[in-house]
Design a protein around this motif. Structure first.
Motif, PDB file in Angstrom:
ATOM      1  N   ILE A  24       0.857  -1.063   0.121  1.00  9.28           N
ATOM      2  CA  ILE A  24       0.085  -0.066  -0.080  1.00  9.28           C
ATOM      3  C   ILE A  24       0.742   1.192   0.062  1.00  9.28           C
ATOM      4  CG2 ILE A  24      -1.657   1.403   1.376  1.00  9.28           C
ATOM      5  CD1 ILE A  24      -2.798  -1.248   2.164  1.00  9.28           C
ATOM      6  N   ARG A  25       2.214   1.244   0.866  1.00 17.22           N
ATOM      7  CA  ARG A  25       2.748   2.355   0.778  1.00 17.22           C
ATOM      8  C   ARG A  25       3.425   2.627  -0.466  1.00 17.22           C
ATOM      9  NH1 ARG A  25       8.013   2.834   4.947  1.00 17.22           N
ATOM     10  NH2 ARG A  25       8.507   0.795   3.950  1.00 17.22           N
ATOM     11  N   GLU A  26       3.849   1.386  -1.155  1.00 19.61           N
ATOM     12  CA  GLU A  26       4.369   2.028  -2.467  1.00 19.61           C
ATOM     13  C   GLU A  26       3.065   2.268  -3.480  1.00 19.61           C
ATOM     14  OE1 GLU A  26       7.268  -0.683  -3.986  1.00 19.61           O
ATOM     15  OE2 GLU A  26       6.456  -0.875  -5.790  1.00 19.61           O
ATOM     16  N   THR A  27       2.229   1.834  -3.759  1.00 20.59           N
ATOM     17  CA  THR A  27       1.015   2.261  -4.817  1.00 20.59           C
ATOM     18  C   THR A  27       0.777   3.876  -4.169  1.00 20.59           C
ATOM     19  OG1 THR A  27       0.378  -0.119  -4.751  1.00 20.59           O
ATOM     20  CG2 THR A  27      -1.290   1.666  -5.448  1.00 20.59           C
ATOM     21  N   SER A  28       0.514   3.871  -2.999  1.00 25.40           N
ATOM     22  CA  SER A  28       0.091   5.219  -2.648  1.00 25.40           C
ATOM     23  C   SER A  28       0.930   6.565  -3.074  1.00 25.40           C
ATOM     24  CB  SER A  28      -0.089   5.192  -0.878  1.00 25.40           C
ATOM     25  OG  SER A  28      -1.025   4.343  -0.458  1.00 25.40           O
ATOM     26  N   ASN A  29       2.102   6.128  -3.081  1.00 29.16           N
ATOM     27  CA  ASN A  29       3.208   7.086  -3.313  1.00 29.16           C
ATOM     28  C   ASN A  29       3.152   7.147  -4.787  1.00 29.16           C
ATOM     29  OD1 ASN A  29       4.878   8.643  -1.302  1.00 29.16           O
ATOM     30  ND2 ASN A  29       4.851   6.445  -0.265  1.00 29.16           N
ATOM     31  N   MET A  30       3.230   6.006  -5.600  1.00 25.14           N
ATOM     32  CA  MET A  30       3.239   5.965  -7.199  1.00 25.14           C
ATOM     33  C   MET A  30       2.169   6.735  -7.764  1.00 25.14           C
ATOM     34  SD  MET A  30       5.978   4.561  -7.627  1.00 25.14           S
ATOM     35  CE  MET A  30       6.875   4.853  -5.933  1.00 25.14           C
ATOM     36  N   ILE A  31       1.101   6.690  -7.118  1.00 26.90           N
ATOM     37  CA  ILE A  31       0.155   7.454  -7.894  1.00 26.90           C
ATOM     38  C   ILE A  31      -0.289   8.913  -7.212  1.00 26.90           C
ATOM     39  CG2 ILE A  31      -1.431   5.265  -8.081  1.00 26.90           C
ATOM     40  CD1 ILE A  31      -3.142   6.365  -5.613  1.00 26.90           C
ATOM     41  N   SER A  32       0.603   9.356  -6.494  1.00 25.56           N
ATOM     42  CA  SER A  32       0.496  10.517  -5.983  1.00 25.56           C
ATOM     43  C   SER A  32       1.634  11.740  -6.318  1.00 25.56           C
ATOM     44  CB  SER A  32       0.536  10.523  -4.549  1.00 25.56           C
ATOM     45  OG  SER A  32      -0.484   9.727  -3.880  1.00 25.56           O
ATOM     46  N   PHE A  33       2.357  11.376  -7.237  1.00 25.17           N
ATOM     47  CA  PHE A  33       3.183  12.460  -7.722  1.00 25.17           C
ATOM     48  C   PHE A  33       2.647  13.805  -8.117  1.00 25.17           C
ATOM     49  CE2 PHE A  33       5.964   8.434  -8.727  1.00 25.17           C
ATOM     50  CZ  PHE A  33       6.753   8.500  -7.503  1.00 25.17           C
ATOM     51  N   MET A  34       1.545  13.929  -8.475  1.00 23.80           N
ATOM     52  CA  MET A  34       0.990  15.056  -8.869  1.00 23.80           C
ATOM     53  C   MET A  34      -0.719  15.207  -8.317  1.00 23.80           C
ATOM     54  SD  MET A  34       2.494  16.228 -12.630  1.00 23.80           S
ATOM     55  CE  MET A  34       4.181  15.940 -12.670  1.00 23.80           C
ATOM     56  N   ALA A  35      -0.752  14.379  -7.302  1.00 21.55           N
ATOM     57  CA  ALA A  35      -2.127  14.322  -6.896  1.00 21.55           C
ATOM     58  C   ALA A  35      -2.303  14.868  -5.716  1.00 21.55           C
ATOM     59  CB  ALA A  35      -2.475  12.905  -6.258  1.00 21.55           C
ATOM     60  N   ASP A  36      -3.415  15.951  -5.592  1.00 23.18           N
ATOM     61  CA  ASP A  36      -3.738  16.974  -4.626  1.00 23.18           C
ATOM     62  C   ASP A  36      -4.707  16.376  -3.714  1.00 23.18           C
ATOM     63  OD1 ASP A  36      -2.415  19.463  -5.352  1.00 23.18           O
ATOM     64  OD2 ASP A  36      -3.177  18.928  -7.258  1.00 23.18           O
ATOM     65  N   VAL A  37      -5.662  15.387  -4.166  1.00 29.94           N
ATOM     66  CA  VAL A  37      -6.633  14.672  -3.313  1.00 29.94           C
ATOM     67  C   VAL A  37      -6.658  13.420  -3.621  1.00 29.94           C
ATOM     68  CG1 VAL A  37      -8.963  14.745  -2.939  1.00 29.94           C
ATOM     69  CG2 VAL A  37      -7.935  16.815  -3.475  1.00 29.94           C
ATOM     70  N   ILE A  38      -6.989  12.405  -2.766  1.00 31.02           N
ATOM     71  CA  ILE A  38      -7.161  10.992  -2.859  1.00 31.02           C
ATOM     72  C   ILE A  38      -8.423  10.650  -2.254  1.00 31.02           C
ATOM     73  CG2 ILE A  38      -6.528   8.586  -2.528  1.00 31.02           C
ATOM     74  CD1 ILE A  38      -3.808   9.587  -2.277  1.00 31.02           C
ATOM     75  N   GLY A  39      -9.522  10.357  -3.031  1.00 28.11           N
ATOM     76  CA  GLY A  39     -10.928   9.785  -2.232  1.00 28.11           C
ATOM     77  C   GLY A  39     -10.961   8.399  -2.270  1.00 28.11           C
ATOM     78  N   ILE A  40     -11.345   7.697  -1.163  1.00 26.06           N
ATOM     79  CA  ILE A  40     -11.353   6.327  -1.134  1.00 26.06           C
ATOM     80  C   ILE A  40     -12.789   5.996  -0.650  1.00 26.06           C
ATOM     81  CG2 ILE A  40     -10.374   4.120  -0.108  1.00 26.06           C
ATOM     82  CD1 ILE A  40      -7.843   5.583  -0.225  1.00 26.06           C
ATOM     83  N   ARG A  41     -13.399   4.982  -1.277  1.00 31.61           N
ATOM     84  CA  ARG A  41     -14.522   4.021  -0.761  1.00 31.61           C
ATOM     85  C   ARG A  41     -14.094   2.791  -0.368  1.00 31.61           C
ATOM     86  NH1 ARG A  41     -20.774   4.142  -2.643  1.00 31.61           N
ATOM     87  NH2 ARG A  41     -20.304   5.728  -1.440  1.00 31.61           N
ATOM     88  N   ASP A  42     -14.170   2.387   0.856  1.00 27.10           N
ATOM     89  CA  ASP A  42     -13.744   0.950   1.561  1.00 27.10           C
ATOM     90  C   ASP A  42     -14.845   0.821   2.392  1.00 27.10           C
ATOM     91  OD1 ASP A  42     -12.575  -1.404   1.868  1.00 27.10           O
ATOM     92  OD2 ASP A  42     -10.473  -0.674   1.799  1.00 27.10           O
ATOM     93  N   ASP A  43     -15.791   0.055   2.268  1.00 31.52           N
ATOM     94  CA  ASP A  43     -16.914  -0.063   3.334  1.00 31.52           C
ATOM     95  C   ASP A  43     -17.091  -1.556   3.366  1.00 31.52           C
ATOM     96  OD1 ASP A  43     -18.200  -0.317   0.891  1.00 31.52           O
ATOM     97  OD2 ASP A  43     -19.602   0.836   1.105  1.00 31.52           O
ATOM     98  N   MET A  44     -16.325  -2.576   2.613  1.00 31.80           N
ATOM     99  CA  MET A  44     -17.025  -3.988   2.848  1.00 31.80           C
ATOM    100  C   MET A  44     -16.485  -4.571   4.005  1.00 31.80           C
ATOM    101  SD  MET A  44     -18.617  -4.259  -0.211  1.00 31.80           S
ATOM    102  CE  MET A  44     -18.403  -5.760  -1.079  1.00 31.80           C
ATOM    103  N   TYR A  45     -15.422  -4.391   4.379  1.00 31.02           N
ATOM    104  CA  TYR A  45     -15.024  -5.166   5.646  1.00 31.02           C
ATOM    105  C   TYR A  45     -14.781  -4.634   6.947  1.00 31.02           C
ATOM    106  CZ  TYR A  45     -14.798  -8.402   1.831  1.00 31.02           C
ATOM    107  OH  TYR A  45     -15.151  -8.954   0.604  1.00 31.02           O
ATOM    108  N   ILE A  46     -15.234  -5.007   8.165  1.00 32.17           N
ATOM    109  CA  ILE A  46     -15.083  -4.499   9.329  1.00 32.17           C
ATOM    110  C   ILE A  46     -13.780  -4.341   9.555  1.00 32.17           C
ATOM    111  CG2 ILE A  46     -15.799  -4.853  11.772  1.00 32.17           C
ATOM    112  CD1 ILE A  46     -18.199  -3.730  10.250  1.00 32.17           C
ATOM    113  N   GLY A  47     -13.381  -3.229  10.262  1.00 31.21           N
ATOM    114  CA  GLY A  47     -12.129  -3.320  10.561  1.00 31.21           C
ATOM    115  C   GLY A  47     -10.915  -3.102   9.769  1.00 31.21           C
ATOM    116  N   LYS A  48     -11.568  -2.827   8.348  1.00 25.29           N
ATOM    117  CA  LYS A  48     -10.395  -2.875   7.283  1.00 25.29           C
ATOM    118  C   LYS A  48     -10.506  -1.484   6.449  1.00 25.29           C
ATOM    119  CE  LYS A  48      -9.562  -7.276   7.585  1.00 25.29           C
ATOM    120  NZ  LYS A  48      -8.266  -7.437   7.887  1.00 25.29           N
TER     121      LYS A  48
END
Lengths: 396, 396, 396
Positions: free
Chosen positions: C104-128
């Motif tokens: 996750i650390r790698e992907t997060s940085n790889m997509i963010s070189f020019m990203a001002d915002v990241i919006g995430i929906r992740d609602d499927m699993y409790i505690g995740k």
């Protein structure tokens, strides 16, 4: 550095042929053109970091076509296009009518009426990807000459079967900055080495791109791989020619240790044997899926023999001052993290995480520079105008 | 022509009702409205070709919904929206919650809070596509009147079961330019002819759209097809009414040769019989997949009898001066290229490749003109302001 | 209200900590920060409705990642980003290389070189879901501190397992406007009630988000559900703390009627039992699909016992003046429309259609306000500058 410094460097280079050109293979570009690309990449970063708008398009489309999965390159292309003012429109072959037997010439023109750039990744089959890109480029060239297209979209190779120019140029720019400039690279030893991965069939474009580009900087480039993992012979020829011209050297070895010994830079990475990839391409053409299954099995068995080709701490200890610059195009197969045993030990990878991410961060600017140089007739003037028009990227 | 020339033409036309309207069917638009759409399409092209920004939106969304595959129309819509300053956001039903049984009214409003345009392709089922579009349009109209939406998105029909207005308007503009203006079309013979394809079930929207639009220009339009390949009767009624009003004619024949004889324009293209498509729609509603399989088999068998309906060199030799303008909405089934035997001989297709691609190139501008006329209250004034604000599309 | 009125209100609030922050859970924000978000949302709407450009970015990317289907939130996020000048680039895990075991650390940085915002929906699993978002936020924070990212993208929670802040903030703003301001909410009774749905397993984030937010306004909040449909205990604790601090109350009941009696606002909605969702998460981790099947069966059986938990006309008749404000996050399971029997009677739903759609319409502005407050150092000044720069959103 100030923007004027980049301009002054550019003024000394001859790169006018990049205007209106495509970017297929680094070795089709002159040394000055390669240098100009690095300078423009740095200049664009300089502008963006000082919150200056780098848009050269008020509107316009950039077409992307990914015939293989992509995260880094997809987002790098999107970033590059966005910072220049182009909106990416993806050509998803599943949602298009290409399946109807439409020709490449037709599709290429149909998507290009308002396209300024086309970026293509097509790295799966030997002898196919680069050829496909050239067919697209020829088609839009013809469409433009026939007056069908209002502009000639520039083609950017986002990875083919031969080269991965946006990756290797980003790699090179990382090396240049790491060592404090091109002038310091003379005599540096770079080991482009095969490494074990539990998967097989990774593209050859990175090792080929690396030896095709890095031999131009006067470095001593060593290509290391087990027997049977040869890359394309004509790319090796490029590496030999380059090293002679640049005053460096190009050598091959079947010992990872030998390659790492005294190396300033190491690039250990898995790839598939060229001959096997060629065979696989033929099997796909024949739709011989049984044959493919057998080939895969034999390749995995062949791979398994070379588990010792791992970039361990012991291997790193062989490098200059035990601290060569470790490089990878990512994602890497990290032992104990993404697989049981892979290309690199996790302690090595972790120690180099920041430089690795930095390496990846050059790609958006490299792509933007390729587009910029293809589109802009007088890059120095446009860069200065960008600075002076006082348009902010982020208005706060 | 100068921009002022387009303005002068527009000044003579009454098209104020297009402001705030949707574009469903060409025959719902007056002659002046059709003419205004062509003029604005040409004017926008004129501006873009002189590197003038055609953006009328600083920000805003254009929603696209493709319920069938699309390349040309998808990229044309994206191009049109981009050149006006709108960002396309695709409504992908698979990734949305529509499957939950959400109503059309609800979804239409939910996606439209900041939407200026909605473009829909829905051409698969007879009696469904156009109806669906009108339900979406009614829903957003209601949402706007209720104060839920800040703007009323304009609906653009990107192909339905009845008409394909963006295609046929592009086709018509191609004809107008080819023959040097609408004034030269009087008495020209156009053959809209069925042609054989190894597939079956192609939409009727193109032949219907063609006879519904091209009969308005004083041309002699002939619709040719084998018995049993009838199009919708009420569209034929439109064609009859149009031809009477325009001083042209509309005739039907079951002989491709008769249609081609002396024709100035030929448009040979496969389509499915209307009655069979209606039957298929009913079978789909009943989920009678066995019935659909049988229908398909019988349609293919029926098709196979008419392999002689091909636009060969011999057929073309029957046309005026043996050189009628050959047209197709693309992709065509080209004999020996995309299929063994199909709609057109490859030598004919190849000879007309440039005009065919040019024909396709009008679509982005037609769509942009439809949006422009729906959104802009005083189009002439806005076009002149665009010219005079000196904003470049591409800053070099 | 004039823009200056929003500014005057903002001047009285302390929300400087929102600058550079993420938005995970509403209860991590102070009352002033929540109030500032509502004010900025209204101010941005005010500007857009007066055809004023609200762009603060000349270029830049907003990354979205939807790990569950979405229509409303997807389009709201796209609208919010577009109105601020950001282009949305979706991270589609199927088309990326994440499957390779990338961290996750790698992907997060790889997509963010020019990203001002990241919006995430992740609602499927409790505690995740929430945990995943925080890992992404930590990764880009680290990348920014290490100098790898040129800007720190702000993370916006587009729904997780704990909260659905963009939904509940939009809900709350709807309530505020409906009752004529926050000052009128004191003592109002809000019933957050479970309701029957033929499906099972709907996320808990809405009921949890509602009790976690609405208890802050001095309202009497009642959470009603059949036994066994408990929500997370620590969110209930939040609700208790909030209600004490705000001078309202928080109560629980297992009677829908009791909850509805005298209520000013009702929010009947299906959700899955927390304990069952936790069990499902564990079964997924073990890939015990048989176990999941059995769990589903038992949940559906358990659900079926509570078909009387429907928001009928009789239920509505129990509310204050028989006309409580009916709310739903949409899409609702409407009896006789989207299912045989569901959460709400169709006559009730229909009567509240306009307020329901209005409720949804706040979401784009809520998201835009969250981004704005995270990015802009002096929001009041920037809002005024936006007004005064005289840049139109739509140039007509």
């Amino acid at each position: 550095m100030k923007l004027q410094d980049y301009i002054d460097h550019l003024d000394k280079l001859a790169f006018e042929n990049m205007y209106g050109s495509d970017f297929f293979l680094t070795w089709e570009k002159s040394d000055d053109e390669i240098a100009a690309t690095f300078l423009v990449a740095d200049a664009l970063r300089h502008l963006r970091q000082s919150n200056t708008s780098t848009r050269i398009f008020d509107s316009g489309l950039a077409i992307s076509q990914f015939r293989d999965n992509s995260t880094r390159t997809r987002f790098s292309f999107a970033s590059a296009c966005n910072m220049l003012g182009l909106e990416v429109q993806d050509l998803d072959e599943e949602k298009s009518q290409i399946a109807h037997g439409e020709t490449i010439r037709e599709t290429s023109n149909m998507i290009s009426f308002m396209a300024d750039v086309i970026g293509i990744r097509d790295d799966m089959y030997i002898g196919k990807g680069n050829e496909y890109m050239r067919m697209v480029a020829d088609a839009v060239q013809e469409g433009w000459e026939d007056g069908l297209l209002e502009q000639r979209p520039s083609l950017i190779n986002l990875q083919c079967d031969i080269d991965h120019p946006t990756q290797c140029m980003a790699d090179m720019l990382h090396i240049i900055h790491h060592f404090g400039g091109t002038k310091n690279l003379k005599g540096k030893k770079l080991a482009m080495s095969w490494a074990y991965s539990p998967s097989y069939g990774k593209p050859l474009s990175v090792p080929q791109g690396v030896i095709g580009l890095m031999t131009r900087m006067g470095m001593d480039v060593v290509l290391a791989h087990p027997e049977g993992y040869e890359v394309m012979a004509n790319v090796e020829d490029v590496a030999i020619r380059n090293s002679k011209a640049s005053g460096g050297s190009f050598q091959k070895t079947s010992s990872m240790k030998e390659a790492f010994s005294g190396a300033d830079i190491v690039y250990p990475k898995s790839w598939a044997p060229y001959a096997a990839m060629e065979e696989r391409t033929l099997l796909y053409e024949k739709r011989d899926f049984e044959g493919i299954g057998e080939l895969e099995k034999s390749l995995l068995a062949k791979n398994a023999v070379h588990k010792d080709w791992e970039c361990t701490e012991d291997m790193m200890a062989l490098t200059r001052d035990k601290s060569a610059l470790y490089m990878h195009c990512l994602p890497a197969d990290i032992s104990g993290v993404s697989c049981v045993q892979g290309e690199v030990a996790s302690s090595v990878f972790d120690r180099y995480r920041i430089p690795l991410y930095k390496q990846a961060g050059y790609k958006p600017y490299i792509i933007a520079a390729m587009i910029f140089l293809s589109k802009i007739k007088d890059p120095q003037k446009t860069l200065l105008t960008m600075r002076d028009r006082k348009l902010k990227r982020f208005f706060d």
